[in-house]
Design an enzyme around this catalytic site. Structure first.
Site, short mmCIF file in Angstrom:
data_model
loop_
_atom_site.label_atom_id
_atom_site.label_comp_id
_atom_site.label_asym_id
_atom_site.label_seq_id
_atom_site.Cartn_x
_atom_site.Cartn_y
_atom_site.Cartn_z
N LYS A 138 0.99 -1.41 -0.47
CA LYS A 138 -0.21 0.53 -0.04
C LYS A 138 1.24 1.61 0.11
CE LYS A 138 -2.66 3.17 3.37
NZ LYS A 138 -3.38 3.11 4.17
N ALA A 148 -9.14 5.54 5.44
CA ALA A 148 -9.61 6.95 6.08
C ALA A 148 -10.35 7.75 6.54
CB ALA A 148 -8.48 7.42 5.38
#
Length: 261
Positions: A104, A191
């Site tokens: 990531k 997020a």
């Protein structure tokens, strides 16, 4: 219309996962609590901040002693990196340490907002693709930039729902929906999730999965919240597959008016 019972998960970079919930490995009281949360969440992927999580110092508690790489897919990430060079260097170290090539990427713009620097992110992505990595990319909720990342070789697009660690929930449903509609690779909200309803909304918008860390780790009861998130992701996905009723401007009676006595 798709049958919700037929949902068997999602695939990224040739790897298939049945769980659509990905959790992090930061902010927990201990690695033991982290492991318990991963179990309660039913997660199959855990993200690992290479610069912050102990993977190699055997004199200290190690994540792998609690969260086994044999049971979970480790997804090394570049949390804390503010330049493309730092991000690339960090992931090369991760590959040397654990052989990981599914990673990531996140390149942050500033410490206050932790918003992604998309110019640096795109540049780092191109370098990592040339280096043989399979890259899932944290990005802004910009449909145009999401398309650019996919064109550059990203194997998954990970737009933010809100700033990292804020718990504000999904702030721009319109843009997330546009990203989902335009993508040919998995889209994962990454997020900003704060509670179970946020995760459900992300899934109802058609996202393939949700990634979260703080929402679970900083809950009053992280293990119970991990379980709640698991059920929210499942419910949101089933609602998306079922197809919600259209929104209407006025009331519509549940029972027909025709034929009343």
């Amino acid at each position: 219309m798709a049958d919700p019972k037929s949902d068997e998960g999602f695939s990224v970079a040739g790897r298939h996962f049945t769980s659509r919930l990905i959790i992090g490995t930061g902010k927990y009281e201990s690695y033991a609590q982290n492991a318990e949360a991963a179990e309660a969440a039913g997660a199959e992927i855990v993200t690992v901040a290479v610069r912050r999580v102990n993977l190699t110092d055997k004199s200290q508690p190690m994540l792998v002693d609690y969260v086994s790489p044999e049971k979970y897919t480790f997804l090394p990430n570049t949390a804390g990196c503010f330049t493309g060079e730092d991000a690339v260097r960090t992931l090369r170290l991760a590959r040397e340490a654990g052989g990981w090539d599914l990673v990531k990427l996140e390149v942050l713009s500033d410490p206050k907002t932790l918003y992604p620097d998309m110019i640096e992110t795109l540049r780092a992505l191109e370098l990592l693709i040339k280096d043989g990595f399979e890259v899932m990319v944290y990005c802004s909720d910009d449909p145009v930039m999401a398309r650019r990342l996919e064109e550059a070789g990203a194997c998954a697009i990970m737009p933010l729902g809100a700033p990292i660690g804020s718990g504000l929930g999904i702030q721009n449903q319109v843009n997330l929906r546009l990203i989902v509609e335009g993508a040919n690779v998995p889209v994962l909200v990454d997020a900003g999730v704060g509670t179970a309803s946020d995760a459900a909304i992300a899934m109802e918008l058609g996202c393939d999965a949700v990634l979260m860390n703080t929402a679970i780790a900083e809950a009053k009861d992280p293990i119970l919240m991990a379980s709640a998130m698991k059920h929210a992701v499942i419910a949101g996905r089933e609602a998306y597959l079922a197809g919600r009723m259209p929104k209407k401007r006025y009331a519509d009676p549940s029972s027909p008016l025709a034929g009343l006595i």
